[in-house]
Scaffold this motif. Structure first.
Motif, PDB file in Angstrom:
ATOM      1  N   ASP A  53      39.149   7.232 -11.705  1.00  0.00           N
ATOM      2  CA  ASP A  53      38.142   8.090 -12.340  1.00  0.00           C
ATOM      3  C   ASP A  53      38.425   8.240 -13.833  1.00  0.00           C
ATOM      4  O   ASP A  53      37.509   8.246 -14.651  1.00  0.00           O
ATOM      5  N   LEU A  54      39.687   8.387 -14.192  1.00  0.00           N
ATOM      6  CA  LEU A  54      40.041   8.479 -15.618  1.00  0.00           C
ATOM      7  C   LEU A  54      39.634   7.198 -16.336  1.00  0.00           C
ATOM      8  O   LEU A  54      39.090   7.234 -17.449  1.00  0.00           O
ATOM      9  N   ASP A  55      39.888   6.065 -15.700  1.00  0.00           N
ATOM     10  CA  ASP A  55      39.527   4.784 -16.301  1.00  0.00           C
ATOM     11  C   ASP A  55      38.001   4.682 -16.506  1.00  0.00           C
ATOM     12  O   ASP A  55      37.531   4.094 -17.471  1.00  0.00           O
ATOM     13  N   LYS A  56      37.271   5.294 -15.602  1.00  0.00           N
ATOM     14  CA  LYS A  56      35.811   5.235 -15.677  1.00  0.00           C
ATOM     15  C   LYS A  56      35.254   6.085 -16.807  1.00  0.00           C
ATOM     16  O   LYS A  56      34.305   5.695 -17.489  1.00  0.00           O
ATOM     17  N   TRP A  57      35.835   7.264 -17.029  1.00  0.00           N
ATOM     18  CA  TRP A  57      35.218   8.228 -17.947  1.00  0.00           C
ATOM     19  C   TRP A  57      35.901   8.369 -19.312  1.00  0.00           C
ATOM     20  O   TRP A  57      35.278   8.819 -20.268  1.00  0.00           O
ATOM     21  N   VAL A  58      37.179   8.034 -19.404  1.00  0.00           N
ATOM     22  CA  VAL A  58      37.897   8.199 -20.682  1.00  0.00           C
ATOM     23  C   VAL A  58      37.659   6.957 -21.540  1.00  0.00           C
ATOM     24  O   VAL A  58      37.995   5.851 -21.153  1.00  0.00           O
ATOM     25  N   LYS A  59      37.053   7.145 -22.679  1.00  0.00           N
ATOM     26  CA  LYS A  59      36.663   6.014 -23.544  1.00  0.00           C
ATOM     27  C   LYS A  59      37.775   5.677 -24.532  1.00  0.00           C
ATOM     28  O   LYS A  59      38.581   6.477 -24.883  1.00  0.00           O
TER      29      LYS A  59
END
Length: 197
Positions: free
Chosen positions: A191-197
């Protein structure tokens, strides 16, 4: 060029234009986009320093509300949250280091700065643990739409009833998503990989 040739070129151009447009899907909206979650607070960290929400401006934040005397849920959730963050940071140090994990007590009567410091140290030197007066904690709870109330008394003291949410907040302080701490560290890292740019 005759009208038939012009029409043919127009249809071809239009077809390629539509195909190109179909290939570029709009950016996915975050689950909590537009939700009124988060806001200013004044609390105290484990070193006794006064901390405000805006002190974290420019950083992604993971925010979890719990208490140090919690026998099971809080330590389990925070462990998963930190393990997921650590896995993400190992895979992508630049993005991982742009995230600040924050633990906020719902039990300030027992959670002194010292107790919060000991709790945070058991999980990660990156974890900031915040406490304050009952009024200050209530302001933070209200801003983040979390539940926390004193449970029944027992011989060993009391437990707290509370919600179990790890919010991912953006650099602008706005909510992005609740992290899947119930699904384990890998799900949190994904999830972090998905949302943290």
């Amino acid at each position: 060029m005759n009208r038939r040739a012009m029409t043919k070129h127009f249809v071809i151009a239009l077809t390629f234009g539509l195909l190109a447009a179909c290939g570029s899907a709009p950016a996915e909206r975050s689950p909590l986009e537009g939700a009124s979650i988060g806001g200013d607070f004044e609390l105290t960290d484990q070193q006794g320093k006064t901390v405000h929400w805006e002190d974290f401006a420019g950083k992604y934040r993971i925010v979890y509300f719990g208490y140090t005397y919690c026998p099971d849920a809080c330590p389990t959730d925070v462990a998963v949250m930190i393990q997921g963050l650590n896995r993400f940071t190992r895979a992508d140090p630049a993005r991982g280091n742009s995230i600040q994990p924050i633990f906020i007590t719902i039990d300030p009567e027992r959670d002194t700065s010292k107790a919060m410091g000991e709790f945070a140290a058991a999980f990660s030197p990156r974890l900031i643990a915040l406490t304050g007066t009952r009024a200050q904690v209530d302001v933070a709870k209200k801003a983040f739409k979390v539940y926390g109330a004193k449970g029944t008394e027992s011989a060993g003291g009391y437990l707290m009833d509370h919600s179990r949410i790890a919010y991912l907040m953006g650099p602008d302080g706005k909510p992005i998503s609740s992290l899947p701490i119930d699904q384990g560290p890998d799900a949190v890292a994904a999830d972090l990989d998905k949302w943290v740019k």
